[in-house]
Scaffold this motif. Structure first.
Motif, PDB file in Angstrom:
ATOM      1  N   LEU A  13       0.974  -1.188  -0.052  1.00 21.31           N
ATOM      2  CA  LEU A  13      -0.082   0.035   0.037  1.00 21.31           C
ATOM      3  C   LEU A  13       0.895   1.275   0.021  1.00 21.31           C
ATOM      4  O   LEU A  13       0.502   2.387  -0.724  1.00 21.31           O
ATOM      5  N   SER A  14       1.880   1.441   0.914  1.00 20.24           N
ATOM      6  CA  SER A  14       2.512   2.421   0.946  1.00 20.24           C
ATOM      7  C   SER A  14       3.965   2.560   0.144  1.00 20.24           C
ATOM      8  O   SER A  14       4.721   3.642   0.403  1.00 20.24           O
ATOM      9  N   SER A  15       4.054   1.469  -0.995  1.00 19.26           N
ATOM     10  CA  SER A  15       5.454   1.309  -1.390  1.00 19.26           C
ATOM     11  C   SER A  15       5.604   2.651  -2.377  1.00 19.26           C
ATOM     12  O   SER A  15       6.786   3.040  -2.719  1.00 19.26           O
ATOM     13  N   THR A  16       4.408   2.759  -3.171  1.00 19.04           N
ATOM     14  CA  THR A  16       4.718   3.811  -4.245  1.00 19.04           C
ATOM     15  C   THR A  16       3.700   4.993  -4.196  1.00 19.04           C
ATOM     16  O   THR A  16       2.844   4.927  -3.586  1.00 19.04           O
ATOM     17  N   ILE A  17       4.127   6.313  -4.795  1.00 16.59           N
ATOM     18  CA  ILE A  17       3.508   7.328  -5.157  1.00 16.59           C
ATOM     19  C   ILE A  17       2.773   7.155  -6.585  1.00 16.59           C
ATOM     20  O   ILE A  17       3.552   6.903  -7.257  1.00 16.59           O
ATOM     21  N   SER A  18       1.399   7.300  -6.342  1.00 20.89           N
ATOM     22  CA  SER A  18       0.887   7.355  -7.830  1.00 20.89           C
ATOM     23  C   SER A  18      -0.267   8.224  -8.252  1.00 20.89           C
ATOM     24  O   SER A  18      -0.611   8.863  -7.153  1.00 20.89           O
ATOM     25  N   SER A  19      -0.665   8.331  -9.353  1.00 21.88           N
ATOM     26  CA  SER A  19      -1.650   9.452  -9.647  1.00 21.88           C
ATOM     27  C   SER A  19      -3.107   8.750  -9.672  1.00 21.88           C
ATOM     28  O   SER A  19      -3.962   9.433  -9.742  1.00 21.88           O
ATOM     29  N   ASP A  20      -3.269   7.504  -9.285  1.00 21.77           N
ATOM     30  CA  ASP A  20      -4.465   6.817  -9.613  1.00 21.77           C
ATOM     31  C   ASP A  20      -4.681   6.062  -8.311  1.00 21.77           C
ATOM     32  O   ASP A  20      -4.375   5.103  -7.817  1.00 21.77           O
ATOM     33  N   SER A  21      -5.558   6.695  -7.426  1.00 24.72           N
ATOM     34  CA  SER A  21      -5.653   6.303  -5.949  1.00 24.72           C
ATOM     35  C   SER A  21      -6.626   5.134  -6.114  1.00 24.72           C
ATOM     36  O   SER A  21      -6.348   4.106  -5.059  1.00 24.72           O
ATOM     37  N   VAL A  22      -7.450   5.121  -6.934  1.00 24.66           N
ATOM     38  CA  VAL A  22      -8.558   4.146  -7.103  1.00 24.66           C
ATOM     39  C   VAL A  22      -7.888   3.015  -7.269  1.00 24.66           C
ATOM     40  O   VAL A  22      -8.164   1.845  -6.793  1.00 24.66           O
ATOM     41  N   ASN A  23      -6.740   2.854  -8.271  1.00 26.35           N
ATOM     42  CA  ASN A  23      -6.017   1.777  -8.784  1.00 26.35           C
ATOM     43  C   ASN A  23      -5.355   1.012  -7.676  1.00 26.35           C
ATOM     44  O   ASN A  23      -5.166  -0.083  -7.278  1.00 26.35           O
ATOM     45  N   ASP A  24      -4.578   2.272  -6.873  1.00 30.00           N
ATOM     46  CA  ASP A  24      -3.908   1.736  -5.719  1.00 30.00           C
ATOM     47  C   ASP A  24      -4.829   0.835  -4.799  1.00 30.00           C
ATOM     48  O   ASP A  24      -4.194  -0.243  -4.069  1.00 30.00           O
ATOM     49  N   ILE A  25      -5.868   1.375  -4.464  1.00 34.03           N
ATOM     50  CA  ILE A  25      -6.825   0.675  -3.553  1.00 34.03           C
ATOM     51  C   ILE A  25      -7.318  -0.782  -4.037  1.00 34.03           C
ATOM     52  O   ILE A  25      -7.301  -1.644  -3.448  1.00 34.03           O
ATOM     53  N   LYS A  26      -7.578  -0.716  -5.347  1.00 32.02           N
ATOM     54  CA  LYS A  26      -8.126  -1.956  -5.869  1.00 32.02           C
ATOM     55  C   LYS A  26      -6.995  -2.915  -6.048  1.00 32.02           C
ATOM     56  O   LYS A  26      -7.353  -4.004  -6.089  1.00 32.02           O
ATOM     57  N   GLY A  27      -5.829  -2.487  -5.913  1.00 30.60           N
ATOM     58  CA  GLY A  27      -4.669  -3.578  -6.143  1.00 30.60           C
ATOM     59  C   GLY A  27      -4.624  -4.275  -4.537  1.00 30.60           C
ATOM     60  O   GLY A  27      -3.669  -5.042  -4.642  1.00 30.60           O
ATOM     61  N   ARG A  28      -5.219  -3.728  -3.787  1.00 33.30           N
ATOM     62  CA  ARG A  28      -5.089  -4.229  -2.192  1.00 33.30           C
ATOM     63  C   ARG A  28      -6.416  -5.525  -2.073  1.00 33.30           C
ATOM     64  O   ARG A  28      -6.747  -5.676  -0.883  1.00 33.30           O
ATOM     65  N   ARG A  29      -6.828  -5.604  -3.099  1.00 30.80           N
ATOM     66  CA  ARG A  29      -8.075  -6.763  -2.904  1.00 30.80           C
ATOM     67  C   ARG A  29      -7.474  -8.082  -2.671  1.00 30.80           C
ATOM     68  O   ARG A  29      -6.233  -8.522  -3.260  1.00 30.80           O
ATOM     69  N   SER A  30      -7.885  -8.876  -1.730  1.00 29.93           N
ATOM     70  CA  SER A  30      -7.151 -10.007  -1.437  1.00 29.93           C
ATOM     71  C   SER A  30      -7.778 -11.215  -2.375  1.00 29.93           C
ATOM     72  O   SER A  30      -8.739 -11.120  -3.050  1.00 29.93           O
ATOM     73  N   GLY A 485      -9.054   3.814   7.062  1.00 37.60           N
ATOM     74  CA  GLY A 485      -8.031   4.823   7.548  1.00 37.60           C
ATOM     75  C   GLY A 485      -6.884   4.814   6.532  1.00 37.60           C
ATOM     76  O   GLY A 485      -6.173   5.741   6.374  1.00 37.60           O
ATOM     77  N   ASP A 486      -6.448   3.260   6.425  1.00 39.23           N
ATOM     78  CA  ASP A 486      -5.163   3.294   5.451  1.00 39.23           C
ATOM     79  C   ASP A 486      -5.273   3.873   4.012  1.00 39.23           C
ATOM     80  O   ASP A 486      -4.284   4.523   3.681  1.00 39.23           O
ATOM     81  N   TYR A 487      -6.332   3.720   3.643  1.00 42.90           N
ATOM     82  CA  TYR A 487      -6.806   4.172   2.247  1.00 42.90           C
ATOM     83  C   TYR A 487      -6.974   5.816   2.131  1.00 42.90           C
ATOM     84  O   TYR A 487      -6.417   6.202   1.222  1.00 42.90           O
ATOM     85  N   GLU A 488      -7.523   6.258   3.352  1.00 43.03           N
ATOM     86  CA  GLU A 488      -7.505   7.641   3.574  1.00 43.03           C
ATOM     87  C   GLU A 488      -6.047   8.186   3.493  1.00 43.03           C
ATOM     88  O   GLU A 488      -5.632   9.371   2.664  1.00 43.03           O
ATOM     89  N   SER A 489      -5.186   7.623   4.351  1.00 44.42           N
ATOM     90  CA  SER A 489      -3.628   8.295   4.208  1.00 44.42           C
ATOM     91  C   SER A 489      -3.042   7.872   3.006  1.00 44.42           C
ATOM     92  O   SER A 489      -2.349   8.814   2.558  1.00 44.42           O
ATOM     93  N   LYS A 490      -3.398   6.686   2.234  1.00 43.00           N
ATOM     94  CA  LYS A 490      -2.608   6.736   0.742  1.00 43.00           C
ATOM     95  C   LYS A 490      -3.159   7.822   0.042  1.00 43.00           C
ATOM     96  O   LYS A 490      -2.293   8.287  -0.863  1.00 43.00           O
ATOM     97  N   VAL A 491      -4.486   8.199   0.021  1.00 41.51           N
ATOM     98  CA  VAL A 491      -5.150   9.188  -1.024  1.00 41.51           C
ATOM     99  C   VAL A 491      -4.273  10.370  -0.634  1.00 41.51           C
ATOM    100  O   VAL A 491      -4.219  11.210  -1.797  1.00 41.51           O
ATOM    101  N   ILE A 492      -4.181  10.797   0.502  1.00 44.71           N
ATOM    102  CA  ILE A 492      -3.595  12.062   0.977  1.00 44.71           C
ATOM    103  C   ILE A 492      -2.174  11.977   0.602  1.00 44.71           C
ATOM    104  O   ILE A 492      -1.731  13.160  -0.004  1.00 44.71           O
ATOM    105  N   LEU A 495      -2.162  12.625  -3.088  1.00 39.25           N
ATOM    106  CA  LEU A 495      -2.606  14.111  -3.187  1.00 39.25           C
ATOM    107  C   LEU A 495      -1.363  15.147  -2.954  1.00 39.25           C
ATOM    108  O   LEU A 495      -1.169  16.052  -3.732  1.00 39.25           O
ATOM    109  N   LYS A 496      -0.744  14.935  -2.050  1.00 44.64           N
ATOM    110  CA  LYS A 496       0.358  15.855  -1.536  1.00 44.64           C
ATOM    111  C   LYS A 496       1.413  15.705  -2.659  1.00 44.64           C
ATOM    112  O   LYS A 496       1.899  16.682  -3.013  1.00 44.64           O
ATOM    113  N   SER A 497       1.650  14.487  -3.249  1.00 42.16           N
ATOM    114  CA  SER A 497       2.721  14.425  -4.202  1.00 42.16           C
ATOM    115  C   SER A 497       2.463  15.130  -5.530  1.00 42.16           C
ATOM    116  O   SER A 497       3.027  15.674  -6.119  1.00 42.16           O
TER     117      SER A 497
END
Ligand SMILES: [Zn+2]
Length: 503
Positions: A13-30, A485-492, A495-497
């Protein structure tokens, strides 16, 4: 909407910064599956387990088989290998009861959870276990579940990734199966009853556990079972264009109707289906309203029980208890109040249902059909979320209903004892001259919308159907690995990047 696995890049989850938050979260499906098996003694769980393992492996899964009975024996430090089949069943039931009594009702499930973690780490290693959950298709078969508390814990831990599969088989076939294992008839009756509903509160409660299944399979023969297991695996992954059976559709309608009930005791739903599969009436358990039908949230003078002094069945049972107590006191018996309590709890008095103000769901469906249409009830199928009580049962017979399908058992019902001349079950004098009451088979209503809902693109640009494989599909009832909460942090973080880049 689900995507194919190849479209999404699984990541830490926290390994990379990307421009696609939705894709980041979808990549965390078990991509793990936890499948709990449950069936009454002698129902043939071994065959179900073998088919489940075979079919999952055929579809690219690595499968781990966890036997709770082995965990119980190991934890209790008892070797059961030299025992005959009856001694082994009996010893394991004793050990299971003792474990639940000493360590709580969740203990067997807790041992299974530990085993899942140990197996995962043994295969994939400790440091990669987090990533393996969303990159490796791994199934853990829990064989088998015996208590509702175990189901509750598995749901709490694994959430949408946990599926309970219930195996159904007639009593006569189960008895024969156990006879074939060399168990004496008198011992078969004992272990079947103890397995179904132990009198010990720490004992096995398979009847209550079985009804919690997400998918019900009938053990008719190996080929039928394999087809049913393959269908279940396809449904989990949303492949092969599967639509509901008539029974699944009828039971979902019944379940949907039950949600309209405000009864303080329980929600029950019913539906009536004609020969062609059309739902022609639905019903729920609630209080009747003047002019026909039941009160609803839109009734101008809603007098359902929550709005009229609570449950009247409980109130009148309490009045009955006082009447019993007064008689006991008249005969100068000591502890009259305690004795009256015992009578109410330990006799058929505890099953009294006639003081309820509610029309039962089955009756509501039959009455609705009579009130609103001229279609008639004869020859149709009635679906009910719970086994009908004896009062409804006799009305079902009189209405000419041909078949009843149910999920939950209902201990208070004397339907078969009172009406075995007109009602039968597959394992109780089946006859074409009687109304057949039988268990539901297929997808339980709670998974229906997920399994049959439109979950991803079904046709290509030319309008041709797209066929997906299980290997490239996520589960349609998605389970994410992290908290919101983890996804909130990831989106932020993402966003900052973006701001840093833009500024
Ligand atoms: Zn009823």
């Amino acid at each position: 909407m689900a995507d194919t696995a190849e479209n999404i890049i699984p990541v830490r989850l926290s390994s990379t910064i990307s421009s696609d938050s939705v894709n980041d979260i979808k990549g965390r499906r078990s991509q793990e599956l936890i499948v709990g098996l449950c069936g009454a003694m002698g129902s043939g769980i071994k065959s179900l387990k073998e088919q489940m393992i075979l079919c999952l492996k055929q579809n690219g899964y690595h499968v781990e088989h966890i036997r709770i009975s082995d965990l119980i024996a190991e934890f209790s430090k008892v070797n059961t290998t030299s025992l005959n089949n009856y001694q082994r069943y009996n010893t394991l039931q004793d050990l299971g009861d003792k474990l639940r009594e000493t360590h709580g009702h969740f203990i067997c499930a807790e041992l299974a959870v530990l085993s899942v973690q140990e197996r995962r780490e043994a295969i994939y290693g400790n440091d990669t276990s987090e990533l393996t959950k969303n990159t490796k298709k791994t199934a853990y078969i829990i064989d088998q579940i015996k208590h509702p508390s175990e189901v509750e814990l598995f749901h709490q831990v694994y959430k949408n990734n946990f599926y309970q599969v219930g195996l159904l088989r007639t009593v006569s076939e189960r008895i024969q199966n156990l006879k074939d294992e060399g168990i004496e008839s008198e011992n078969i009756t004992k272990i079947i009853e103890r397995d179904r509903k132990s009198k010990n509160k720490n004992g096995q409660q398979v009847e209550e556990t079985l009804q919690l299944a997400d998918y019900f399979v009938k053990n008719l023969d190996t080929d039928v079972m394999r087809r049913s297991v393959l269908r279940f695996i396809d449904l989990i992954h949303g492949v092969n264009h599967i639509t509901p059976s008539k029974d699944e559709s009828g039971m979902y309608s019944a379940y949907s109707a039950s949600l309209g009930s405000a009864c303080l005791s329980r929600q029950v739903g019913a539906s009536i289906m004609d020969f062609n599969g059309n739902i022609i009436a639905t019903g729920r358990n609630d209080v009747p309203a003047f002019g026909g039908g039941l009160y609803t949230s839109e009734s101008s003078k809603d007098k359902r029980c929550f709005n009229k002094n609570g449950c009247h069945n409980d109130r009148h049972k309490s009045l009955l208890k006082n009447e019993i107590k007064n008689i006991l006191e008249k005969y100068k018996l000591k502890d009259a109040d305690h004795l009256a309590d015992e009578i109410m709890k330990e006799t058929k008095a505890k099953y009294l249902i006639e003081y309820s103000r509610a029309v039962h769901a089955e009756m509501d469906a039959i009455v609705s059909l009579a009130r609103n249409t001229n279609i008639g009830t004869t020859g149709n199928t009635l679906y009910c979320t719970t086994y009908p009580c004896h009062v409804c049962a006799r009305h079902i017979v009189a209405a000419g209903i041909k078949r009843v399908v149910y999920i939950e058992p209902y201990e208070k019902s004397l339907a078969l004892q009172l009406h075995d001349d007109t009602i039968c079950q597959p394992d109780h004098s089946p006859s074409s001259d009687k109304v057949l009451f039988e268990n539901f088979e297929g997808v339980a209503p709670k998974r229906y919308a997920k399994f049959f809902g439109y979950n991803r693109k079904r046709k290509d640009a030319q309008g041709k159907p797209i066929n997906y494989s299980i290997e490239e599909s996520y589960h349609v009832d998605t389970q994410y690995l992290d908290s919101y909460g983890d996804y909130e942090s990831k989106v932020i973080q993402n966003l900052k990047s973006k701001f840093e880049i833009n500024i």
